[in-house]
Write a protein that holds these residues in place. Structure first.
Motif, PDB file in Angstrom:
ATOM      1  N   PRO A 398      26.100 -43.534  12.227  1.00 14.35           N
ATOM      2  CA  PRO A 398      24.849 -42.848  11.891  1.00 14.35           C
ATOM      3  C   PRO A 398      24.428 -41.836  12.951  1.00 14.35           C
ATOM      4  O   PRO A 398      23.862 -40.781  12.631  1.00 14.35           O
ATOM      5  N   HIS A 399      24.693 -42.148  14.215  1.00  9.82           N
ATOM      6  CA  HIS A 399      24.329 -41.227  15.298  1.00  9.82           C
ATOM      7  C   HIS A 399      25.151 -39.942  15.229  1.00  9.82           C
ATOM      8  O   HIS A 399      24.645 -38.845  15.486  1.00  9.82           O
ATOM      9  N   ILE A 400      26.435 -40.096  14.872  1.00 10.67           N
ATOM     10  CA  ILE A 400      27.279 -38.908  14.723  1.00 10.67           C
ATOM     11  C   ILE A 400      26.776 -38.052  13.567  1.00 10.67           C
ATOM     12  O   ILE A 400      26.653 -36.826  13.685  1.00 10.67           O
ATOM     13  N   LEU A 401      26.448 -38.708  12.467  1.00  8.48           N
ATOM     14  CA  LEU A 401      26.010 -37.966  11.287  1.00  8.48           C
ATOM     15  C   LEU A 401      24.689 -37.242  11.522  1.00  8.48           C
ATOM     16  O   LEU A 401      24.444 -36.182  10.938  1.00  8.48           O
ATOM     17  N   LYS A 402      23.844 -37.781  12.394  1.00  6.32           N
ATOM     18  CA  LYS A 402      22.575 -37.106  12.692  1.00  6.32           C
ATOM     19  C   LYS A 402      22.803 -35.735  13.315  1.00  6.32           C
ATOM     20  O   LYS A 402      21.942 -34.850  13.237  1.00  6.32           O
ATOM     21  N   GLY A 403      23.950 -35.545  13.928  1.00  4.00           N
ATOM     22  CA  GLY A 403      24.258 -34.239  14.508  1.00  4.00           C
ATOM     23  C   GLY A 403      24.514 -33.159  13.475  1.00  4.00           C
ATOM     24  O   GLY A 403      24.478 -31.968  13.799  1.00  4.00           O
ATOM     25  N   TYR A 404      24.767 -33.558  12.240  1.00  2.00           N
ATOM     26  CA  TYR A 404      25.075 -32.598  11.167  1.00  2.00           C
ATOM     27  C   TYR A 404      23.991 -31.538  11.021  1.00  2.00           C
ATOM     28  O   TYR A 404      24.274 -30.344  10.928  1.00  2.00           O
ATOM     29  N   GLU A 405      22.744 -31.969  10.998  1.00  2.00           N
ATOM     30  CA  GLU A 405      21.639 -31.040  10.751  1.00  2.00           C
ATOM     31  C   GLU A 405      21.603 -29.924  11.784  1.00  2.00           C
ATOM     32  O   GLU A 405      21.469 -28.740  11.453  1.00  2.00           O
ATOM     33  N   SER A 406      21.724 -30.296  13.040  1.00  2.00           N
ATOM     34  CA  SER A 406      21.655 -29.302  14.113  1.00  2.00           C
ATOM     35  C   SER A 406      22.844 -28.350  14.054  1.00  2.00           C
ATOM     36  O   SER A 406      22.689 -27.132  14.238  1.00  2.00           O
ATOM     37  N   ILE A 407      24.021 -28.896  13.791  1.00  3.11           N
ATOM     38  CA  ILE A 407      25.224 -28.057  13.713  1.00  3.11           C
ATOM     39  C   ILE A 407      25.108 -27.087  12.553  1.00  3.11           C
ATOM     40  O   ILE A 407      25.397 -25.889  12.679  1.00  3.11           O
ATOM     41  N   TYR A 408      24.656 -27.597  11.414  1.00  8.62           N
ATOM     42  CA  TYR A 408      24.486 -26.754  10.232  1.00  8.62           C
ATOM     43  C   TYR A 408      23.477 -25.637  10.498  1.00  8.62           C
ATOM     44  O   TYR A 408      23.733 -24.457  10.213  1.00  8.62           O
ATOM     45  N   LYS A 409      22.348 -26.018  11.045  1.00  6.34           N
ATOM     46  CA  LYS A 409      21.294 -25.030  11.274  1.00  6.34           C
ATOM     47  C   LYS A 409      21.751 -23.963  12.266  1.00  6.34           C
ATOM     48  O   LYS A 409      21.497 -22.765  12.058  1.00  6.34           O
ATOM     49  N   ASP A 410      22.435 -24.371  13.337  1.00 11.64           N
ATOM     50  CA  ASP A 410      22.922 -23.396  14.323  1.00 11.64           C
ATOM     51  C   ASP A 410      23.880 -22.399  13.675  1.00 11.64           C
ATOM     52  O   ASP A 410      23.799 -21.189  13.910  1.00 11.64           O
ATOM     53  N   LYS A 411      24.801 -22.922  12.868  1.00  4.37           N
ATOM     54  CA  LYS A 411      25.777 -22.040  12.215  1.00  4.37           C
ATOM     55  C   LYS A 411      25.090 -21.155  11.186  1.00  4.37           C
ATOM     56  O   LYS A 411      25.381 -19.944  11.093  1.00  4.37           O
ATOM     57  N   PHE A 412      24.186 -21.739  10.418  1.00  3.50           N
ATOM     58  CA  PHE A 412      23.445 -20.988   9.409  1.00  3.50           C
ATOM     59  C   PHE A 412      22.702 -19.810  10.045  1.00  3.50           C
ATOM     60  O   PHE A 412      22.789 -18.670   9.573  1.00  3.50           O
ATOM     61  N   MET A 413      21.967 -20.082  11.116  1.00  4.54           N
ATOM     62  CA  MET A 413      21.197 -19.022  11.761  1.00  4.54           C
ATOM     63  C   MET A 413      22.109 -17.989  12.409  1.00  4.54           C
ATOM     64  O   MET A 413      21.805 -16.787  12.397  1.00  4.54           O
TER      65      MET A 413
END
Length: 576
Positions: A398-413
């Protein structure tokens, strides 16, 4: 409304990256290793070709067929539909088409740069027979893959390659290993109630979109060639009780690997843990070269990498308005490449709720929900690898998966800053983008052309509140009360950037395509191909191979113009 009021608007519901039900810190291991981008490797000329084969008769698969010798094979050799236990592959030969086949199109880049073949081979009977499945090379060990998956949120059990046969593995002169697969080559043990065939309509779409996505710089499977026959294939396209006969087609597609989340799920669900571990080890050893194969946390590192790469892939989809249509776990690659093109669509009018698949009544796989679907699918991936983890390691998932949001947002922006011609990161960029998207949504402006025209227009030349008429999408946006206030803010942001107008336009026109695969463009090509006129497919392929470049022929065809009215009635579905 004042400029300051506009900037302070909380328009988060209009920015897809903020549609997450949770937040969390980035798991550190997800950024420890730079992604091994296999598509960058293709473009590097590290190992130049020594020659291109002129004769298809001398072309061969790798003698060492890794998949057939590494993994357990189905003990039953007869090809009939059934439940297949305790294996990863069944040996399945393509079922030849009964009528004469014609070559619709081929990708010169795939043939030359990946398969070491010259264009001349496409004129030979051997090549057409190979693509149609009627001639299997002696070096081939044809396989269909057993996998499962969650479809529209529910576990569907055994799925597998219901109409696909992997012919073999080819290692080219650059040392790259590719798995070649026929789609539409007949029934397999995994066909369920299907006939194993594909129709021309869906095959043209997959062929064109595979290559279009590659040339947009998005990780994807590739398409080498497409053939069509007069074999009748019955399809109820919209599941409305009106089936009709369509023409059968076969596409030759390829990827470094076709393993997907569902490949692991079925092994975990059936408690085939030895095979599960074997597959995970294979994937690490062959495709994630930075992971220590003897490390105690290697499976966690693999999970972290897939979480990171999937987040970045979906951000790339969003940046071009691509909506997959069927984001089931069996359609999500372990290498985080785009696979299994079906009822996909490129969004035209900006609408976050855009759903290309007419079979998706609930809008589960809409444009705005794709990032959340990524989380769901990665949760299922985590569940699949749990059996090979210790209890302590399982707690890390679950801790690894929580990183998804930040990675996605950084790439998106990062991607959308480039779409706006911005080179640096400023705090208010999210609001700047959110307002632009909100204006686009309110005015139903074209997603692709709004960004493209903003990059083409001379901002310094806008002395009055008027947009030249040839910028049809920006003109639509200009009717919004916020548009000109946004332009003022945008110009100020560019001043902070310290960039020139020429540099801004250069970045935007290298980032924002002028041409995408719109449904109406594909439909015109399909209708011509159905009459054995393949010029539409080939013309469209040539345009999509250079999506950023102004093409006079594409302009005359209206590929960057306002879509025709009749295109609004077009529908696509899972039927293919």
């Amino acid at each position: 409304m004042s400029t300051s009021d506009l900037l302070s608007l909380c328009l988060f519901s209009y920015v897809v990256f903020l549609c997450f039900p949770y937040s969390g810190a980035v798991y550190s291991k997800s950024k420890e290793c730079k992604r091994l981008d296999i598509f960058d490797i293709i473009l590097r000329d590290k190992c130049p070709r020594t020659s291109i084969l002129q004769s298809f008769k001398t072309w061969r698969f790798d003698r060492r067929q890794v998949l057939a010798t590494t993994f357990p094979l189905d003990l039953i050799l007869q090809n009939y539909v059934r439940q297949v236990p305790k294996c990863l592959f069944s040996v399945v030969y393509p079922i030849p088409l009964k009528t004469e086949t014609s070559l619709v199109s081929y990708s010169e880049g795939v043939l030359n740069d990946i398969l070491d073949l010259s264009d001349h081979v496409t004129t030979t009977k051997e090549f057409v027979d190979f693509v149609s499945g009627s001639w299997v090379l002696s070096s081939s060990v044809p396989l269909s893959h057993r996998y499962g998956g969650h479809q529209f949120g529910y576990w569907a059990g055994q799925l597998g390659d219901g109409r696909a046969v992997m012919l073999g593995e080819y290692t080219n002169q650059r040392g790259e290993r590719w798995e070649l697969q026929l789609k539409g080559s007949g029934r397999t043990p995994y066909s369920r109630q299907g006939d194993g065939r594909a129709v021309l309509r869906s095959s043209v779409r997959e062929f064109l979109c595979s290559e279009a996505m590659f040339h947009l710089g998005i990780p994807t499977s590739r398409a080498a060639a497409l053939v069509v026959s007069d074999d009748p294939v019955m399809r109820d396209q919209f599941y409305d009780g009106h089936p009709r006969v369509e023409r059968g087609a076969v596409i030759l597609r390829l990827a470094h690997s076709w393993f997907r989340i569902g490949s692991l799920e079925i092994l975990a669900k059936n408690k085939e843990f030895q095979f599960l571990r074997q597959l995970l080890d294979f994937v690490i050893e062959n495709f994630f070269l930075h992971i220590n194969t003897t490390g105690k946390d290697k499976y966690l590192e693999l999970y972290s990498r897939i979480v990171s790469d999937t987040a970045e892939l979906i951000a790339q989809w969003q940046s071009v308005g691509f909506t997959h249509g069927v984001c089931n776990t069996d359609n999500f690659s372990l290498l985080s490449i785009t696979i299994d093109y079906g009822p996909f669509g490129f969004m035209e009018d900006y609408n976050p709720k855009f759903v290309p698949n007419s079979s998706d009544d609930e809008g589960r796989y809409s444009y705005e929900k794709q990032p959340d679907v990524g989380v769901f699918n990665l949760e299922k991936l985590g569940e699949a690898i749990k059996p090979v983890l210790t209890q302590q390691q399982q707690k890390q998932l679950p801790h690894i998966l929580k990183g998804y949001e930040s990675i996605y947002k950084d790439k998106f922006m990062k991607l959308f800053r480039q779409k706006l011609g911005l080179y640096t990161d400023k705090e208010d960029d999210e609001n700047l983008l959110a307002v632009f998207l909100k204006i686009m949504e309110d005015t139903k402006s074209d997603f692709t052309m709004s960004f493209r025209e903003l990059g083409e227009i001379d901002l310094l030349g806008l002395k009055t509140e008027a947009i030249p008429q040839n910028y049809w999408s920006l003109n639509t946006m200009a009717d919004h009360e916020w548009f000109w206030k946004w332009i003022i803010i945008y110009k100020k942001r560019l001043e902070l950037e310290g960039t020139t107008e020429k540099r801004r336009q250069s970045l935007m026109n290298k980032t924002n395509p002028r041409y995408i695969l719109r449904n109406w463009m594909a439909q015109e090509a399909i209708e011509k191909a159905d009459r054995n006129d393949f010029s539409g497919v080939n013309r469209l392929l040539g345009v999509l191979e250079r999506p950023m470049d102004l093409d006079p022929e594409a302009e005359r065809a209206g590929y960057s113009s306002r879509p025709p009215e009749w295109s609004k009635s077009l529908r696509v579905s899972c039927s293919s």
